[in-house]
Write an enzyme that holds these catalytic residues in place. Sequence first.
Site, PDB file in Angstrom:
ATOM      1  N   LYS A   1      -0.463  -5.706   2.053  1.00 12.94           N
ATOM      2  CA  LYS A   1      -0.501  -4.532   3.273  1.00 12.94           C
ATOM      3  C   LYS A   1      -1.733  -4.640   3.764  1.00 12.94           C
ATOM      4  CE  LYS A   1       3.284  -2.300   2.698  1.00 12.94           C
ATOM      5  NZ  LYS A   1       4.668  -2.259   3.405  1.00 12.94           N
TER       6      LYS A   1
ATOM      7  N   SER B   1       1.215   1.172   3.970  1.00 15.58           N
ATOM      8  CA  SER B   1       1.008   2.254   3.053  1.00 15.58           C
ATOM      9  C   SER B   1      -0.599   2.572   3.155  1.00 15.58           C
ATOM     10  CB  SER B   1       1.107   1.006   1.750  1.00 15.58           C
ATOM     11  OG  SER B   1       0.546   2.240   0.377  1.00 15.58           O
TER      12      SER B   1
ATOM     13  N   TYR C   1       0.348  -5.449  -4.156  1.00 13.53           N
ATOM     14  CA  TYR C   1       1.456  -4.844  -3.446  1.00 13.53           C
ATOM     15  C   TYR C   1       0.240  -4.428  -1.994  1.00 13.53           C
ATOM     16  CZ  TYR C   1       2.899  -0.523  -0.578  1.00 13.53           C
ATOM     17  OH  TYR C   1       3.289   0.357   0.210  1.00 13.53           O
TER      18      TYR C   1
ATOM     19  N   ASP D   1      13.890   6.706  -3.485  1.00 17.20           N
ATOM     20  CA  ASP D   1      14.177   6.175  -5.796  1.00 17.20           C
ATOM     21  C   ASP D   1      13.277   5.124  -6.470  1.00 17.20           C
ATOM     22  OD1 ASP D   1      16.340   8.380  -5.361  1.00 17.20           O
ATOM     23  OD2 ASP D   1      18.098   6.605  -4.917  1.00 17.20           O
TER      24      ASP D   1
END
Length: 292
Positions: free
Chosen positions: A187, A170, A183, A221
């Site tokens: 990454k 990301s 997070y 989603d």
Amino acid sequence: MAFMKNYLLPILGIFLAYYYYSADEEFRPEMLKGKKVIVTGASMGIGKEIAYHLAKMGAHVVVTARSEEALKKVVSDCLEYGAASAHYIAGTMENITFAEQFVAKAGKIMGGLDMLILNHIAKVTMEPFAGGTYLTRTVMEVNYISYVALSMAAVPMLKQSNGSIVVVSSVAGKMASPLLASYSASKFALDGFFSSLRKEYLMTKINVSVTLCILGLINTDSAMKGISGILKAEASPKEDCALEIIKGGALRQEEVYYGKFLWPSFLLRNPGRGIVEFLSLRKYNVEKFINN
Ligand SMILES: NC(=O)c1ccc[n+]([C@@H]2O[C@H](COP(=O)([O-])OP(=O)(O)OC[C@H]3O[C@@H](n4cnc5c(N)ncnc54)[C@H](OP(=O)(O)O)[C@@H]3O)[C@@H](O)[C@H]2O)c1
Ligand SMILES: *[C@@H]1O[C@H](CO)[C@@H](O)[C@H](O)[C@H]1NC(C)=O
Ligand SMILES: *[C@@H]1O[C@H](CO)[C@@H](O)[C@H](O)[C@H]1NC(C)=O
Ligand SMILES: *[C@@H]1O[C@H](CO)[C@@H](O)[C@H](O)[C@H]1NC(C)=O
């Protein structure tokens, strides 16, 4: 003169190499026909779309995630779309033993492995970091340690097939991103580990490619729910994103940038890092590690 020899020529070399590789062969869906591919985190979101593309290209797929019901549906859809074969194995990537055994089982089912696509993540909530090393450790285990375990279990098969490791990351793995500390850390860890591994393979002549995919906001989603009311940004379509990930792996690219970035992606690519990495590689002697 010394400056010229030590720095300018290598830098020129990098740009020529970059030009050479960017003028590389073009992607054709047939490249995946009959290939044996693992996709993790494939019960929904980008992983599911990756599995569907692979199925349409006629690949063999083994998918994994925790929800068995969702995986069953993905497998039956894949068969309908034309997969050479499709199987699932359900389990949690919090369990590193499961991760390792999963790769062995998937390899047995398909009779080898050409591409390992690592995509799963622990659930992300955007909020200020409030301590809690327990959660941070779980995020590290699921988003990073399991990626290492899955790759190491797969490398013997990937060496045999001149295969590929594709790691989904990301922008939060390339730049600081508030409200996503754990997070983002996981990454960044993927970049440190897999970019180092790529250099090792290059230097020791192991022909397994390593592709790191840097994604902007994608309309899955979970992401749409996660940013709602917190982050204003335009999302890109998950179907298109999934295809770019497969292309990058098939073309053995080092990095893939996909999404609507706020800033031009060449700034994220950090050319300064590329140059110092290139220059420092020449100082190593790796002869003694070759061919074992
Ligand atoms: N969507 C974005 O905006 C965006 C942006 C940048 C990067 N990315 C990256 O793209 C990848 C996919 O993102 P996504 O939005 O498609 O995510 P997603 O829709 O939330 O899917 C995550 C997948 O991981 C699985 N998973 C969750 N916890 C797991 C566990 N403990 N063990 C095994 N599997 C687990 C989920 O299935 P189960 O719940 O059934 O286990 C699901 O299949 C991630 O690596 C993410 O970091 C996404
Ligand atoms: C972890 O996975 C292995 C292999 O699937 C399984 O035998 C073991 O019971 C699991 N451990 C836990 C704590 O669930
Ligand atoms: C892997 O690459 C080497 C070198 O290009 C080649 O000799 C070998 O046949 C390839 N193996 C496979 C399985 O493609
Ligand atoms: C590595 O494997 C790929 C895919 O089989 C092949 O195209 C390439 O020539 C190989 N490279 C080397 C250096 O052997």
